[in-house]
Design an enzyme around this catalytic site. Structure first.
Site, PDB file in Angstrom:
ATOM      1  N   ASP A   1       0.814  -1.226   0.000  1.00 25.28           N
ATOM      2  CA  ASP A   1       0.000   0.000   0.000  1.00 25.28           C
ATOM      3  C   ASP A   1       0.852   1.284   0.000  1.00 25.28           C
ATOM      4  O   ASP A   1       1.854   1.370   0.692  1.00 25.28           O
ATOM      5  CB  ASP A   1      -0.891   0.043   1.255  1.00 25.28           C
ATOM      6  CG  ASP A   1      -1.915  -1.079   1.292  1.00 25.28           C
ATOM      7  OD1 ASP A   1      -1.672  -2.114   0.665  1.00 25.28           O
ATOM      8  OD2 ASP A   1      -2.953  -0.902   1.969  1.00 25.28           O
TER       9      ASP A   1
ATOM     10  N   HIS B   1      -1.086   4.649  -0.468  1.00 19.71           N
ATOM     11  CA  HIS B   1      -2.070   5.553   0.141  1.00 19.71           C
ATOM     12  C   HIS B   1      -1.690   7.042   0.113  1.00 19.71           C
ATOM     13  O   HIS B   1      -1.665   7.720   1.146  1.00 19.71           O
ATOM     14  CB  HIS B   1      -2.365   5.117   1.584  1.00 19.71           C
ATOM     15  CG  HIS B   1      -3.293   3.940   1.662  1.00 19.71           C
ATOM     16  ND1 HIS B   1      -4.552   3.957   1.124  1.00 19.71           N
ATOM     17  CD2 HIS B   1      -3.127   2.704   2.201  1.00 19.71           C
ATOM     18  CE1 HIS B   1      -5.133   2.778   1.316  1.00 19.71           C
ATOM     19  NE2 HIS B   1      -4.292   2.002   1.951  1.00 19.71           N
TER      20      HIS B   1
ATOM     21  N   ASP C   1      -3.837  -0.041  -3.694  1.00 19.74           N
ATOM     22  CA  ASP C   1      -4.052   0.981  -2.666  1.00 19.74           C
ATOM     23  C   ASP C   1      -3.066   2.145  -2.812  1.00 19.74           C
ATOM     24  O   ASP C   1      -2.240   2.416  -1.941  1.00 19.74           O
ATOM     25  CB  ASP C   1      -4.023   0.381  -1.254  1.00 19.74           C
ATOM     26  CG  ASP C   1      -5.361  -0.275  -0.902  1.00 19.74           C
ATOM     27  OD1 ASP C   1      -6.204  -0.427  -1.814  1.00 19.74           O
ATOM     28  OD2 ASP C   1      -5.576  -0.619   0.275  1.00 19.74           O
TER      29      ASP C   1
ATOM     30  N   ASP D   1      -6.245   7.539  -1.402  1.00 25.95           N
ATOM     31  CA  ASP D   1      -7.024   7.665  -0.152  1.00 25.95           C
ATOM     32  C   ASP D   1      -6.114   7.805   1.061  1.00 25.95           C
ATOM     33  O   ASP D   1      -5.022   7.257   1.105  1.00 25.95           O
ATOM     34  CB  ASP D   1      -7.971   6.480   0.068  1.00 25.95           C
ATOM     35  CG  ASP D   1      -9.264   6.624  -0.726  1.00 25.95           C
ATOM     36  OD1 ASP D   1      -9.660   7.774  -0.969  1.00 25.95           O
ATOM     37  OD2 ASP D   1      -9.857   5.597  -1.093  1.00 25.95           O
ATOM     38  N   ARG D   2      -6.615   8.537   2.052  1.00 24.25           N
ATOM     39  CA  ARG D   2      -5.955   8.765   3.331  1.00 24.25           C
ATOM     40  C   ARG D   2      -4.814   9.768   3.223  1.00 24.25           C
ATOM     41  O   ARG D   2      -4.900  10.844   3.767  1.00 24.25           O
ATOM     42  CB  ARG D   2      -5.497   7.449   3.966  1.00 24.25           C
ATOM     43  CG  ARG D   2      -6.591   6.385   3.920  1.00 24.25           C
ATOM     44  CD  ARG D   2      -6.706   5.557   5.162  1.00 24.25           C
ATOM     45  NE  ARG D   2      -7.128   6.332   6.313  1.00 24.25           N
ATOM     46  CZ  ARG D   2      -7.350   5.822   7.499  1.00 24.25           C
ATOM     47  NH1 ARG D   2      -7.141   4.545   7.717  1.00 24.25           N
ATOM     48  NH2 ARG D   2      -7.750   6.557   8.479  1.00 24.25           N
TER      49      ARG D   2
ATOM     50  N   ASN E   1      -8.262  -2.633  -3.107  1.00 22.91           N
ATOM     51  CA  ASN E   1      -9.671  -2.387  -2.795  1.00 22.91           C
ATOM     52  C   ASN E   1     -10.018  -0.895  -2.778  1.00 22.91           C
ATOM     53  O   ASN E   1     -11.181  -0.526  -2.849  1.00 22.91           O
ATOM     54  CB  ASN E   1     -10.069  -3.041  -1.461  1.00 22.91           C
ATOM     55  CG  ASN E   1      -9.307  -2.475  -0.286  1.00 22.91           C
ATOM     56  OD1 ASN E   1      -8.090  -2.292  -0.357  1.00 22.91           O
ATOM     57  ND2 ASN E   1      -9.990  -2.189   0.807  1.00 22.91           N
ATOM     58  N   HIS E   2      -9.007  -0.024  -2.722  1.00 21.72           N
ATOM     59  CA  HIS E   2      -9.299   1.414  -2.762  1.00 21.72           C
ATOM     60  C   HIS E   2      -9.426   1.956  -4.186  1.00 21.72           C
ATOM     61  O   HIS E   2      -9.872   3.091  -4.364  1.00 21.72           O
ATOM     62  CB  HIS E   2      -8.228   2.208  -2.010  1.00 21.72           C
ATOM     63  CG  HIS E   2      -8.468   2.248  -0.526  1.00 21.72           C
ATOM     64  ND1 HIS E   2      -9.116   3.290   0.100  1.00 21.72           N
ATOM     65  CD2 HIS E   2      -8.186   1.351   0.435  1.00 21.72           C
ATOM     66  CE1 HIS E   2      -9.197   3.041   1.403  1.00 21.72           C
ATOM     67  NE2 HIS E   2      -8.628   1.869   1.631  1.00 21.72           N
TER      68      HIS E   2
ATOM     69  N   HIS F   1      -3.809  -8.196  -3.916  1.00 21.88           N
ATOM     70  CA  HIS F   1      -3.865  -7.155  -2.886  1.00 21.88           C
ATOM     71  C   HIS F   1      -4.328  -7.678  -1.531  1.00 21.88           C
ATOM     72  O   HIS F   1      -3.718  -7.399  -0.502  1.00 21.88           O
ATOM     73  CB  HIS F   1      -4.778  -6.008  -3.312  1.00 21.88           C
ATOM     74  CG  HIS F   1      -4.889  -4.943  -2.259  1.00 21.88           C
ATOM     75  ND1 HIS F   1      -3.850  -4.081  -1.981  1.00 21.88           N
ATOM     76  CD2 HIS F   1      -5.871  -4.637  -1.374  1.00 21.88           C
ATOM     77  CE1 HIS F   1      -4.210  -3.291  -0.984  1.00 21.88           C
ATOM     78  NE2 HIS F   1      -5.413  -3.600  -0.590  1.00 21.88           N
TER      79      HIS F   1
ATOM     80  N   ARG G   1     -13.847  -6.105   8.019  1.00 27.22           N
ATOM     81  CA  ARG G   1     -14.009  -5.500   6.695  1.00 27.22           C
ATOM     82  C   ARG G   1     -15.469  -5.374   6.297  1.00 27.22           C
ATOM     83  O   ARG G   1     -15.787  -4.703   5.320  1.00 27.22           O
ATOM     84  CB  ARG G   1     -13.294  -6.347   5.642  1.00 27.22           C
ATOM     85  CG  ARG G   1     -11.833  -6.624   5.926  1.00 27.22           C
ATOM     86  CD  ARG G   1     -10.984  -5.411   5.648  1.00 27.22           C
ATOM     87  NE  ARG G   1      -9.553  -5.736   5.715  1.00 27.22           N
ATOM     88  CZ  ARG G   1      -8.599  -4.836   5.583  1.00 27.22           C
ATOM     89  NH1 ARG G   1      -8.916  -3.575   5.389  1.00 27.22           N
ATOM     90  NH2 ARG G   1      -7.341  -5.174   5.660  1.00 27.22           N
TER      91      ARG G   1
ATOM     92  N   HIS H   1      -2.383  -4.736   1.924  1.00 28.78           N
ATOM     93  CA  HIS H   1      -3.719  -4.547   2.502  1.00 28.78           C
ATOM     94  C   HIS H   1      -3.781  -4.302   4.010  1.00 28.78           C
ATOM     95  O   HIS H   1      -4.765  -3.786   4.507  1.00 28.78           O
ATOM     96  CB  HIS H   1      -4.542  -5.789   2.143  1.00 28.78           C
ATOM     97  CG  HIS H   1      -6.038  -5.642   2.262  1.00 28.78           C
ATOM     98  ND1 HIS H   1      -6.726  -4.499   1.949  1.00 28.78           N
ATOM     99  CD2 HIS H   1      -6.988  -6.550   2.638  1.00 28.78           C
ATOM    100  CE1 HIS H   1      -8.022  -4.700   2.130  1.00 28.78           C
ATOM    101  NE2 HIS H   1      -8.209  -5.928   2.552  1.00 28.78           N
TER     102      HIS H   1
HETATM  103 MN   LIG Z   1      -6.383  -2.452   1.103  1.00 30.78          MN
END
Ligand SMILES: [Mn+2]
Length: 471
Positions: free
Chosen positions: A87, A89, A115, A118-119, A147-148, A196, A249, A276
């Site tokens: 990730d 991010h 990923d 985001d964040r 998943n993002h 992922h 989740r 992840h």
């Molecule tokens: Mn993830």
């Protein structure tokens, strides 16, 4: 590139060069006659200096990159040597540092396990930098989907807002279309299965992955959802369960030793490499057959000091000469931005309000002192009492508001920290009235912070249309 003007010559920290005024010049961005290959080093340096890319060029890069991703299979085969990355991010400066440490992409094979956004607040820049590398090294620089990388998550978290603030909805839609085209899994040296999240009860033969229709929003269940959302079960429980419901989740599963072993055996694999989940050391070896056994699963997380808060290391997994090794790295300094990218004026409002409230309070208090005492007026004693109560109430209300703003100004640093930890950025008013000890408590209590963050590991409740794919 010319930096922003400083007409009053009052920049406080002069050793940091001001951000470039103009978006990266076309002649620098595309130096060769081949207009599909941006100068990725120029892009990197320009973004690192907080420069921008024009919308026109970003849109072009997105189209060009999407065209490449569309042609890739769901499951990409990699030879060794290979660097596997977890990730990111939105942590641009850590990504730049990672590339510096793990190897020049012109000479190194990379697979990123998703990923990207985001964040962190530099999601847009991470995407620009990554696709500029992809466009240069289409065959040796791979980007899998996490998943993002979908509408649901980027809308729930920060990335959609970030793109709209920096560009617009049109650019956001193009990025989402590119995400839909990202490949979903990898196979390195025919032995290392890369995804992922994790494995799926529906996944028996790795080669079946190529049968999935991946060009869609990530489904709520089924094999594609599991590949992007599943987590390995905790050490102690891994032998007890096969697949159990993933409550953290709110979708997909936790998977245990047995199904992992079966997938590995049936497909002649060594192990499953995934990302992840944040790890203190940047990685985790899931050794379910004892401390000296080869791990069934390896987790790699590559965003050091995740969210500027976790104090974790980042790492990459390197496959070379048939061996895997870990390279760890610490977080890099990055430009500071106020939460939600608020400007300094908005940020300073509480200071101003505190002063105004203070002034009004002293006016009221003075007025109360000057009120004529009984006998000097025509008003009855009850009238006066009522009035006094009213004024008292008002002064009290002022005192409360003042206390809130005083806390806001005095503890602005602490509050910014706290805001970053509260998912919706809203701090309970009670906490502001209680002042410093309560705020400090809220931050110091790691458990509470992790609890607060836990809901961010969950799939957002909002339901979206999604097809369920079975293979
Ligand atoms: Mn993830």
């Amino acid at each position: 590139m010319e930096g922003l003007a400083d007409p009053f010559g009052d920049r406080v920290v002069n050793e940091i060069p001001p951000p470039p005024v103009l978006p990266l010049d076309e002649g620098i961005l595309y130096p060769s006659s081949d207009s599909k290959t941006p100068d990725w080093i120029a892009v990197r340096d320009h973004l690192a200096a907080e420069g921008t890319i024009s919308k026109e060029h970003f849109v072009k890069m997105l189209h060009d990159a999407t065209d490449i991703f569309k042609e890739e299979p769901n499951l990409i085969q990699f030879p060794e040597p290979l660097v596997m990355v977890g990730d990111i991010h939105g942590q641009l400066y850590d990504l730049i540092h990672l590339i510096e440490k793990a190897g020049d992409p012109s000479k190194t094979n990379y697979v990123f396990m998703g990923d990207y956004v985001d964040r962190g607040i530099f999601g847009v820049e991470v995407i620009i930098f990554m696709i500029s590398m992809k466009l240069n090294f289409p065959d040796s620089f791979a980007m899998l989907r996490g998943n993002h990388e979908c509408r649901n998550m980027t809308d729930h978290f920060t990335f959609r807002q970030e793109v709209i603030e920096k560009y617009d909805e049109e650019v956001y839609d193009l990025i989402m279309e590119m995400f839909d085209a990202l490949p979903i899994c990898g196979l390195a040296d025919k032995k290392y299965f890369i995804t992922h999240g994790g494995i799926s009860p529906e996944l028996k033969k790795i080669s079946k992955i190529n049968k999935i229709d991946r060009f869609l929003e990530i489904p709520m269940d089924g094999i594609m959802c599991d590949l992007m959302w599943a987590d390995p079960i905790d050490e102690k429980e891994a032998k007890k369960y096969d697949f159990i419901e993933n409550k953290e989740r709110d979708c997909s599963f936790y998977f245990g030793r047995k199904p992992a072993k079966k997938l590995i055996d049936d497909n002649n694999l060594m192990t499953i490499v995934r990302a992840h989940q944040v790890q203190v050391d940047g990685y985790k070896m899931h050794r379910w057959d004892g401390p000296s056994s080869f791990p069934y699963v390896i987790t790699i997380f590559s965003a050091p000091n995740y969210c500027d808060y976790y104090s974790n290391k980042g790492s990459v997994l390197i496959l070379e000469d048939g061996n895997v090794s870990i390279k760890q790295f610490d977080d890099s300094e990055h430009p500071y931005h106020l939460p939600d990218r608020i400007d300094i004026f908005t940020w300073s409002m509480p200071f101003l309000i505190e002063k105004v409230v203070q002034m009004m309070k002293s006016v009221y208090t003075k007025w109360q002192e000057d009120e004529p005492s009984d006998g000097e007026d025509f008003k009855s004693a009850t009238d006066l009492k009522e009035r006094a109560e009213k004024i008292k109430g008002k002064v009290k209300a002022f005192a409360r508001v003042q206390k809130m703003y005083k806390t806001l100004t005095e503890e602005s640093e602490l509050i910014l920290k706290l805001k970053g930890m509260v998912p919706d950025g809203k701090i309970p008013r009670g906490l502001l009235l209680e002042g410093r000890p309560a705020i400090k408590d809220a931050i110091m209590e790691f458990k509470r912070a992790k609890e607060l963050d836990k809901q961010n590991e969950m799939r957002p409740k909002k339901k979206r249309e999604a097809r369920v794919i079975r293979s």
